[in-house]
Design a protein around this motif. Sequence first.
Motif, PDB file in Angstrom:
ATOM      1  N   THR A   2      13.646   7.164  39.312  1.00 32.16           N
ATOM      2  CA  THR A   2      13.419   8.365  38.532  1.00 32.16           C
ATOM      3  C   THR A   2      13.659   9.589  39.404  1.00 32.16           C
ATOM      4  N   LYS A  42       2.609  12.904  31.512  1.00 32.89           N
ATOM      5  CA  LYS A  42       3.038  11.975  30.457  1.00 32.89           C
ATOM      6  C   LYS A  42       4.444  11.444  30.746  1.00 32.89           C
ATOM      7  N   ARG A  43       5.357  12.326  31.175  1.00 36.61           N
ATOM      8  CA  ARG A  43       6.720  11.904  31.495  1.00 36.61           C
ATOM      9  C   ARG A  43       6.715  10.905  32.647  1.00 36.61           C
ATOM     10  N   ARG A  45       4.246   8.920  33.482  1.00 35.06           N
ATOM     11  CA  ARG A  45       3.681   7.659  32.957  1.00 35.06           C
ATOM     12  C   ARG A  45       4.724   6.911  32.136  1.00 35.06           C
ATOM     13  N   ASP A  46       5.390   7.624  31.240  1.00 28.51           N
ATOM     14  CA  ASP A  46       6.395   6.991  30.378  1.00 28.51           C
ATOM     15  C   ASP A  46       7.536   6.385  31.194  1.00 28.51           C
ATOM     16  N   ALA A  47       7.868   7.019  32.325  1.00 24.92           N
ATOM     17  CA  ALA A  47       8.936   6.520  33.190  1.00 24.92           C
ATOM     18  C   ALA A  47       8.467   5.374  34.080  1.00 24.92           C
ATOM     19  N   GLY A  48       7.154   5.103  34.083  1.00 23.35           N
ATOM     20  CA  GLY A  48       6.619   4.013  34.899  1.00 23.35           C
ATOM     21  C   GLY A  48       6.330   4.413  36.335  1.00 23.35           C
ATOM     22  N   VAL A  49       6.481   5.693  36.676  1.00 31.72           N
ATOM     23  CA  VAL A  49       6.164   6.152  38.031  1.00 31.72           C
ATOM     24  C   VAL A  49       4.657   6.064  38.249  1.00 31.72           C
ATOM     25  N   ARG A  51       1.639   4.063  37.050  1.00 35.28           N
ATOM     26  CA  ARG A  51       1.396   2.809  36.325  1.00 35.28           C
ATOM     27  C   ARG A  51      -0.019   2.672  35.820  1.00 35.28           C
ATOM     28  N   GLY A  52      -0.906   3.542  36.229  1.00 35.65           N
ATOM     29  CA  GLY A  52      -2.280   3.447  35.770  1.00 35.65           C
ATOM     30  C   GLY A  52      -3.202   4.146  36.741  1.00 35.65           C
TER      31      GLY A  52
END
Length: 152
Positions: A2, A42-43, A45-49, A51-52
Amino acid sequence: MTDLDTTDRQLLRELSRDATQSASALGRKLGLSQPATWRRIKRLRDAGVIRGQRLDLDAEKLGFGVTVFLGVKLATKGRVSLDDFERAVSAIPEVQTVEHILGLYDYRLRVVARDISDFERVLRRRLMTLPGVGDIEANVLLSEERRPGPIG
């Protein structure tokens, strides 16, 4: 990979220090509005950068004074699947992490115990009886310093 700009990296550094910060507080630190900060989070998180979020517990204060890293070499890779070993070892509550690695050992485990006697019980009764276990090497943790890791 990303694409992250400077603000994304600063945001990730701040979150790695304290993930409970509000978007409003983070925005003030970074010179962003609360909605802009929230959109960036949010972006990411959505990109998986991101993870939680995890709770970082102090094992010693919870009564687990010993941490041991185990190198585990499977004896019978052909007869026992890696999935079987991973499923069985993951069911042991004292095992905090299971890492499949390349090198002298097949797995690296992080195990917590109340004391050395408790660790010996876990080792003998739970870990050494797992499917396919061959050689085990134990390294007792003396001290630990956590670092957030590189953010580019």
